[in-house]
Design a protein around this motif. Structure first.
Motif, mmCIF file in Angstrom:
data_model
loop_
_atom_site.group_PDB
_atom_site.id
_atom_site.type_symbol
_atom_site.label_atom_id
_atom_site.label_comp_id
_atom_site.label_asym_id
_atom_site.label_seq_id
_atom_site.Cartn_x
_atom_site.Cartn_y
_atom_site.Cartn_z
ATOM 1 N N ILE A 57 0.847 -1.193 0.000
ATOM 2 C CA ILE A 57 0.000 0.000 0.000
ATOM 3 C C ILE A 57 0.882 1.243 0.000
ATOM 4 C CG2 ILE A 57 -1.745 1.286 1.302
ATOM 5 C CD1 ILE A 57 -2.801 -1.364 2.328
ATOM 6 N N SER A 58 0.614 2.127 -0.913
ATOM 7 C CA SER A 58 1.418 3.354 -1.042
ATOM 8 C C SER A 58 1.107 4.303 0.115
ATOM 9 C CB SER A 58 1.118 4.044 -2.362
ATOM 10 O OG SER A 58 -0.172 4.632 -2.318
ATOM 11 N N PRO A 59 2.024 5.226 0.399
ATOM 12 C CA PRO A 59 1.783 6.213 1.457
ATOM 13 C C PRO A 59 0.505 7.024 1.225
ATOM 14 C CG PRO A 59 4.091 6.220 0.838
ATOM 15 C CD PRO A 59 3.380 5.323 -0.128
ATOM 16 N N VAL A 60 0.188 7.322 -0.021
ATOM 17 C CA VAL A 60 -1.037 8.068 -0.336
ATOM 18 C C VAL A 60 -2.263 7.233 0.049
ATOM 19 C CG1 VAL A 60 -2.420 9.039 -2.213
ATOM 20 C CG2 VAL A 60 0.058 9.392 -2.173
ATOM 21 N N GLU A 61 -2.219 5.938 -0.243
ATOM 22 C CA GLU A 61 -3.330 5.063 0.128
ATOM 23 C C GLU A 61 -3.447 4.956 1.644
ATOM 24 O OE1 GLU A 61 -3.956 1.661 -3.094
ATOM 25 O OE2 GLU A 61 -1.847 1.905 -2.519
ATOM 26 N N TRP A 62 -2.294 4.872 2.337
ATOM 27 C CA TRP A 62 -2.328 4.822 3.799
ATOM 28 C C TRP A 62 -2.997 6.069 4.355
ATOM 29 C CZ3 TRP A 62 -2.448 0.990 6.766
ATOM 30 C CH2 TRP A 62 -1.651 -0.144 6.568
ATOM 31 N N GLN A 63 -2.683 7.230 3.792
ATOM 32 C CA GLN A 63 -3.287 8.480 4.267
ATOM 33 C C GLN A 63 -4.796 8.456 4.049
ATOM 34 O OE1 GLN A 63 -1.729 11.040 5.957
ATOM 35 N NE2 GLN A 63 -3.848 11.597 6.330
ATOM 36 N N ARG A 64 -5.230 7.951 2.898
ATOM 37 C CA ARG A 64 -6.655 7.874 2.600
ATOM 38 C C ARG A 64 -7.349 6.915 3.577
ATOM 39 N NH1 ARG A 64 -10.267 5.234 -0.759
ATOM 40 N NH2 ARG A 64 -8.764 3.739 -1.549
ATOM 41 N N ILE A 65 -6.722 5.779 3.852
ATOM 42 C CA ILE A 65 -7.275 4.824 4.816
ATOM 43 C C ILE A 65 -7.354 5.469 6.201
ATOM 44 C CG2 ILE A 65 -6.805 2.659 6.040
ATOM 45 C CD1 ILE A 65 -5.579 1.645 3.357
#
Length: 91
Positions: A77-85
């Motif tokens: 999971i990319s950092p951008v996806e982690w932020q969205r989660i």
């Protein structure tokens, strides 16, 4: 919770049920429905010394595999996806 689609939850449920049966038997023989001889002290010891540890080893190994799968998923999971989660779950 054991479901038809999660056989490992079924193993966990059986493990807990066996522990309860052994705990509640108070070392008294456990009647078996399909054989004439109940499980006595020797058989209860075998269940405690052999079957319970084998079930625990399976559950421990399943947990290790689950953690490895989760770690691989987390790494993918990319950092951008982690932020969205994080944003979604922090509401």
């Amino acid at each position: 919770m054991a479901t038809k689609s999660d056989p490992f939850a079924l193993i966990d449920s059986c493990h807990k049920a066996l522990q309860a049966v052994l705990r509640n038997s108070q070392r008294q023989p456990i009647q078996r429905l399909w054989i004439d001889h109940p499980y006595g002290e020797e058989e209860l010891c075998l269940l405690e010394e052999e079957l319970l540890p084998a079930m625990e080893a399976v559950l421990k190994r399943v947990d290790e595999i689950d953690k490895a799968v989760e770690a691989n998923q987390a790494a993918a999971i990319s950092p951008v996806e982690w932020q969205r989660i994080w944003d979604i779950t922090s509401l």
